[in-house]
Design a protein around this motif. Structure first.
Motif, PDB file in Angstrom:
ATOM      1  N   MET A  55       0.850  -1.164   0.000  1.00 17.37           N
ATOM      2  CA  MET A  55       0.000   0.000   0.000  1.00 17.37           C
ATOM      3  C   MET A  55       0.903   1.236   0.000  1.00 17.37           C
ATOM      4  SD  MET A  55      -3.015   0.928   2.728  1.00 17.37           S
ATOM      5  CE  MET A  55      -2.254  -0.071   3.960  1.00 17.37           C
ATOM      6  N   LYS A  56       0.724   2.096  -0.953  1.00 19.86           N
ATOM      7  CA  LYS A  56       1.597   3.252  -1.150  1.00 19.86           C
ATOM      8  C   LYS A  56       1.310   4.414  -0.205  1.00 19.86           C
ATOM      9  CE  LYS A  56       2.274   2.371  -6.034  1.00 19.86           C
ATOM     10  NZ  LYS A  56       2.121   2.915  -7.370  1.00 19.86           N
ATOM     11  N   ASN A  57       0.131   4.466   0.382  1.00 23.53           N
ATOM     12  CA  ASN A  57      -0.220   5.637   1.179  1.00 23.53           C
ATOM     13  C   ASN A  57      -0.014   5.459   2.687  1.00 23.53           C
ATOM     14  OD1 ASN A  57      -2.325   3.846   1.364  1.00 23.53           O
ATOM     15  ND2 ASN A  57      -3.916   5.401   1.371  1.00 23.53           N
ATOM     16  N   CYS A  58       0.512   4.348   3.148  1.00 24.67           N
ATOM     17  CA  CYS A  58       0.782   4.136   4.572  1.00 24.67           C
ATOM     18  C   CYS A  58       2.074   4.875   4.935  1.00 24.67           C
ATOM     19  CB  CYS A  58       0.913   2.650   4.892  1.00 24.67           C
ATOM     20  SG  CYS A  58       1.184   2.347   6.647  1.00 24.67           S
ATOM     21  N   VAL A  59       1.991   5.799   5.883  1.00 24.86           N
ATOM     22  CA  VAL A  59       3.165   6.578   6.267  1.00 24.86           C
ATOM     23  C   VAL A  59       3.729   6.179   7.634  1.00 24.86           C
ATOM     24  CG1 VAL A  59       2.550   8.554   4.844  1.00 24.86           C
ATOM     25  CG2 VAL A  59       1.700   8.423   7.183  1.00 24.86           C
ATOM     26  N   SER A  60       2.956   5.450   8.432  1.00 29.64           N
ATOM     27  CA  SER A  60       3.414   5.037   9.755  1.00 29.64           C
ATOM     28  C   SER A  60       2.479   3.974  10.308  1.00 29.64           C
ATOM     29  CB  SER A  60       3.414   6.246  10.705  1.00 29.64           C
ATOM     30  OG  SER A  60       3.729   5.849  12.022  1.00 29.64           O
ATOM     31  N   ASP A  61       3.000   3.116  11.197  1.00 32.76           N
ATOM     32  CA  ASP A  61       2.129   2.133  11.849  1.00 32.76           C
ATOM     33  C   ASP A  61       1.369   2.752  13.021  1.00 32.76           C
ATOM     34  OD1 ASP A  61       4.023   2.340  13.892  1.00 32.76           O
ATOM     35  OD2 ASP A  61       4.829   0.329  13.586  1.00 32.76           O
ATOM     36  N   GLY A  62       1.695   3.993  13.395  1.00 29.19           N
ATOM     37  CA  GLY A  62       0.986   4.690  14.462  1.00 29.19           C
ATOM     38  C   GLY A  62       1.455   4.342  15.860  1.00 29.19           C
ATOM     39  N   ASN A  63       2.494   3.533  15.984  1.00 30.26           N
ATOM     40  CA  ASN A  63       2.996   3.165  17.303  1.00 30.26           C
ATOM     41  C   ASN A  63       4.008   4.156  17.858  1.00 30.26           C
ATOM     42  OD1 ASN A  63       1.491   0.753  17.507  1.00 30.26           O
ATOM     43  ND2 ASN A  63       2.943  -0.273  16.174  1.00 30.26           N
ATOM     44  N   THR A  64       4.640   4.929  16.975  1.00 28.50           N
ATOM     45  CA  THR A  64       5.603   5.940  17.400  1.00 28.50           C
ATOM     46  C   THR A  64       5.337   7.234  16.646  1.00 28.50           C
ATOM     47  OG1 THR A  64       7.252   5.298  15.747  1.00 28.50           O
ATOM     48  CG2 THR A  64       7.418   4.251  17.919  1.00 28.50           C
ATOM     49  N   ILE A  65       5.851   8.330  17.215  1.00 27.00           N
ATOM     50  CA  ILE A  65       5.696   9.635  16.583  1.00 27.00           C
ATOM     51  C   ILE A  65       6.964  10.440  16.834  1.00 27.00           C
ATOM     52  CG2 ILE A  65       4.573  10.655  18.604  1.00 27.00           C
ATOM     53  CD1 ILE A  65       2.775  12.228  16.647  1.00 27.00           C
ATOM     54  N   ASP A  66       7.442  11.135  15.804  1.00 29.77           N
ATOM     55  CA  ASP A  66       8.570  12.043  15.958  1.00 29.77           C
ATOM     56  C   ASP A  66       8.057  13.370  16.510  1.00 29.77           C
ATOM     57  OD1 ASP A  66      10.144  10.071  14.809  1.00 29.77           O
ATOM     58  OD2 ASP A  66      10.270  11.053  12.862  1.00 29.77           O
ATOM     59  N   PHE A  67       8.867  14.019  17.334  1.00 34.80           N
ATOM     60  CA  PHE A  67       8.488  15.325  17.876  1.00 34.80           C
ATOM     61  C   PHE A  67       9.733  16.175  18.063  1.00 34.80           C
ATOM     62  CE2 PHE A  67       9.388  12.681  21.555  1.00 34.80           C
ATOM     63  CZ  PHE A  67      10.069  13.525  22.408  1.00 34.80           C
ATOM     64  N   ILE A  68       9.540  17.482  18.095  1.00 39.54           N
ATOM     65  CA  ILE A  68      10.615  18.413  18.419  1.00 39.54           C
ATOM     66  C   ILE A  68      10.401  18.847  19.862  1.00 39.54           C
ATOM     67  CG2 ILE A  68      11.665  20.644  17.908  1.00 39.54           C
ATOM     68  CD1 ILE A  68      10.939  20.174  14.986  1.00 39.54           C
ATOM     69  N   ALA A  69      11.415  18.651  20.683  1.00 38.04           N
ATOM     70  CA  ALA A  69      11.305  18.935  22.111  1.00 38.04           C
ATOM     71  C   ALA A  69      11.257  20.439  22.360  1.00 38.04           C
ATOM     72  CB  ALA A  69      12.478  18.314  22.857  1.00 38.04           C
ATOM     73  N   THR A  70      10.216  20.886  23.054  1.00 36.88           N
ATOM     74  CA  THR A  70      10.094  22.295  23.429  1.00 36.88           C
ATOM     75  C   THR A  70      10.756  22.561  24.777  1.00 36.88           C
ATOM     76  OG1 THR A  70       7.925  21.874  24.398  1.00 36.88           O
ATOM     77  CG2 THR A  70       7.978  22.594  22.101  1.00 36.88           C
ATOM     78  N   ALA A  71      11.231  21.502  25.407  1.00 36.87           N
ATOM     79  CA  ALA A  71      12.026  21.541  26.638  1.00 36.87           C
ATOM     80  C   ALA A  71      12.795  20.227  26.665  1.00 36.87           C
ATOM     81  CB  ALA A  71      11.127  21.654  27.864  1.00 36.87           C
ATOM     82  N   ALA A  72      13.808  20.125  27.493  1.00 43.22           N
ATOM     83  CA  ALA A  72      14.527  18.861  27.623  1.00 43.22           C
ATOM     84  C   ALA A  72      13.564  17.775  28.091  1.00 43.22           C
ATOM     85  CB  ALA A  72      15.683  19.007  28.599  1.00 43.22           C
ATOM     86  N   VAL A  73      13.661  16.589  27.502  1.00 45.90           N
ATOM     87  CA  VAL A  73      12.775  15.471  27.836  1.00 45.90           C
ATOM     88  C   VAL A  73      13.633  14.277  28.259  1.00 45.90           C
ATOM     89  CG1 VAL A  73      11.016  13.887  26.938  1.00 45.90           C
ATOM     90  CG2 VAL A  73      11.081  16.253  26.125  1.00 45.90           C
ATOM     91  N   ALA A  74      13.293  13.680  29.377  1.00 49.91           N
ATOM     92  CA  ALA A  74      13.998  12.490  29.854  1.00 49.91           C
ATOM     93  C   ALA A  74      13.406  11.240  29.227  1.00 49.91           C
ATOM     94  CB  ALA A  74      13.899  12.403  31.371  1.00 49.91           C
ATOM     95  N   SER A  75      14.231  10.249  29.047  1.00 51.81           N
ATOM     96  CA  SER A  75      13.762   8.960  28.555  1.00 51.81           C
ATOM     97  C   SER A  75      12.660   8.437  29.467  1.00 51.81           C
ATOM     98  CB  SER A  75      14.928   7.971  28.523  1.00 51.81           C
ATOM     99  OG  SER A  75      14.503   6.719  28.070  1.00 51.81           O
ATOM    100  N   GLY A  76      11.537   8.033  28.884  1.00 49.43           N
ATOM    101  CA  GLY A  76      10.420   7.510  29.658  1.00 49.43           C
ATOM    102  C   GLY A  76       9.436   8.556  30.123  1.00 49.43           C
ATOM    103  N   ALA A  77       9.720   9.820  29.846  1.00 50.45           N
ATOM    104  CA  ALA A  77       8.826  10.896  30.279  1.00 50.45           C
ATOM    105  C   ALA A  77       7.676  11.065  29.287  1.00 50.45           C
ATOM    106  CB  ALA A  77       9.585  12.212  30.401  1.00 50.45           C
ATOM    107  N   PRO A  78       6.488  11.406  29.799  1.00 52.82           N
ATOM    108  CA  PRO A  78       5.372  11.673  28.895  1.00 52.82           C
ATOM    109  C   PRO A  78       5.537  13.023  28.215  1.00 52.82           C
ATOM    110  CG  PRO A  78       4.689  12.047  31.154  1.00 52.82           C
ATOM    111  CD  PRO A  78       6.094  11.518  31.208  1.00 52.82           C
ATOM    112  N   VAL A  79       5.100  13.080  26.959  1.00 52.66           N
ATOM    113  CA  VAL A  79       5.148  14.308  26.174  1.00 52.66           C
ATOM    114  C   VAL A  79       3.756  14.516  25.597  1.00 52.66           C
ATOM    115  CG1 VAL A  79       6.210  15.458  24.188  1.00 52.66           C
ATOM    116  CG2 VAL A  79       7.562  13.866  25.567  1.00 52.66           C
TER     117      VAL A  79
END
Length: 106
Positions: A1-25
């Motif tokens: 399928m050509k239009n699938c862009v992600s499985d929806g399990n992860t998302i890229d983001f730009i941090a607006t503050a420092a984020v620790a591993s395991g922290a909610p965003v």
């Protein structure tokens, strides 16, 4: 399928503050849990599905299966007003516990 862009399990983001591993965003109305430490203005990856142990407002008494909300500081609360839906409590977390298991985005 050509239009699938992600499985929806992860998302890229730009941090607006420092984020620790395991922290909610909070990304709009989507809760993600950071897969690693992310510096301010760097790109991070967050998980958008699953059950995670997250920090909660100590005084809140949260029952299993209850809807829980995320505050702007990343703390989980039972208070809906002024906060964003985070998911469902996977296990009870009474007062004075510091964490709660949350099935995010549920």
């Amino acid at each position: 399928m050509k239009n699938c862009v992600s499985d929806g399990n992860t998302i890229d983001f730009i941090a607006t503050a420092a984020v620790a591993s395991g922290a909610p965003v909070l990304l709009g109305k989507v809760v993600a849990v950071s897969l690693g430490n992310v510096a301010l203005d760097d790109v991070g990856v967050g998980v958008t599905e699953g059950v995670f142990e997250l920090p909660k407002v100590t005084a809140d008494d949260i029952t299993q299966g209850a809807q829980v909300y995320i505050k702007s500081d990343g703390m989980i609360t039972s208070t809906a007003s002024g906060n964003t839906l985070a998911g469902k409590a996977w296990a009870a977390a009474g007062n004075p516990s510091d964490t709660v298991w949350v099935k995010i985005n549920a």
